[in-house]
Design a protein around this motif. Structure first.
Motif, short mmCIF file in Angstrom:
data_model
loop_
_atom_site.label_atom_id
_atom_site.label_comp_id
_atom_site.label_asym_id
_atom_site.label_seq_id
_atom_site.Cartn_x
_atom_site.Cartn_y
_atom_site.Cartn_z
N ARG A 33 0.83 -1.19 0.00
CA ARG A 33 0.00 0.00 0.00
C ARG A 33 0.86 1.25 0.00
N CYS A 34 0.21 2.35 -0.32
CA CYS A 34 0.84 3.65 -0.23
C CYS A 34 0.58 4.20 1.17
N TYR A 35 1.63 4.38 1.97
CA TYR A 35 1.50 4.78 3.36
C TYR A 35 1.69 6.28 3.54
N ASP A 36 1.34 6.76 4.72
CA ASP A 36 1.46 8.15 5.10
C ASP A 36 2.87 8.68 4.80
N ARG A 37 2.93 9.91 4.33
CA ARG A 37 4.18 10.63 4.00
C ARG A 37 4.95 10.01 2.85
N MET A 38 4.25 9.42 1.91
CA MET A 38 4.88 8.83 0.72
C MET A 38 4.19 9.32 -0.54
N ALA A 39 4.93 9.29 -1.62
CA ALA A 39 4.35 9.39 -2.96
C ALA A 39 4.50 8.00 -3.55
N CYS A 40 3.47 7.53 -4.20
CA CYS A 40 3.49 6.19 -4.77
C CYS A 40 3.21 6.25 -6.26
N PHE A 41 3.98 5.51 -7.00
CA PHE A 41 3.80 5.44 -8.44
C PHE A 41 3.30 4.06 -8.80
N TYR A 42 2.44 4.01 -9.82
CA TYR A 42 1.84 2.75 -10.26
C TYR A 42 2.19 2.51 -11.72
N TYR A 43 2.41 1.27 -12.04
CA TYR A 43 2.79 0.87 -13.39
C TYR A 43 1.67 1.14 -14.40
N ASN A 44 0.42 0.99 -13.98
CA ASN A 44 -0.73 1.19 -14.87
C ASN A 44 -1.53 2.42 -14.44
N SER A 45 -2.44 2.84 -15.28
CA SER A 45 -3.34 3.95 -14.97
C SER A 45 -4.28 3.57 -13.84
N ASN A 46 -4.89 4.60 -13.24
CA ASN A 46 -5.89 4.44 -12.18
C ASN A 46 -5.37 3.68 -10.96
N GLN A 47 -4.12 3.91 -10.60
CA GLN A 47 -3.49 3.30 -9.42
C GLN A 47 -3.58 1.78 -9.46
#
Length: 140
Positions: A33-47
């Motif tokens: 998961r994407c946790y507090d104080r992070m930016a998360c990138f996803y390989y595909n669209s729409n997370q």
């Protein structure tokens, strides 16, 4: 008769206890998961797809990798592979740039927001930094 009923109850209780003991082991796998104080990138669209996380600060994305086992794209380098992102910061947003060292076109993401990268940056992303540095023409 009572002995057979008692045996059935003890067997059911023992089986239930064994299942309860085994259950936490199955749920102990990482959640990715994407946790507090992070930016998360996803390989595909729409997370969707594999996930790569970035902590506070600016990064060139060439050394970052999508987490193994997190979906399609897992294990691949993040640079020039992300299609969407998510900011879990509370007060600071992020910018993602097409080029390394915070150069070229950028897309900003406010705190607690998620979106697909713009067409100019989808699968063309090489660095990230905090968002406020762009306000008022400030740059990096």
């Amino acid at each position: 008769m009572i002995r057979s009923q008692l045996s059935a109850v003890l067997l059911a209780t023992a089986t239930g206890t064994a299942l309860l003991v085994a259950a936490p082991t199955a749920s102990a796998a990482p959640t990715h998961r994407c946790y507090d104080r992070m930016a998360c990138f996803y390989y595909n669209s729409n997370q969707q797809g594999a996930l790569a996380t970035i902590g506070d600060g600016g990064y060139n994305l060439d050394a970052q990798v999508f987490k193994p086992g997190s979906g399609p794209g897992a294990g691949q380098k993040l640079e020039d592979q992300a299609a969407s992102w998510d900011s879990r910061t509370r007060s600071t947003g992020y910018c993602v740039h097409r080029d390394r060292w915070w150069k070229g076109p950028f897309n900003s993401l406010k705190p607690q927001a998620r979106k697909n990268l713009t067409s100019a940056l989808k699968n063309k992303n090489s660095s990230t930094n905090w968002y406020p540095r762009h306000e008022g023409g400030g740059g990096h």
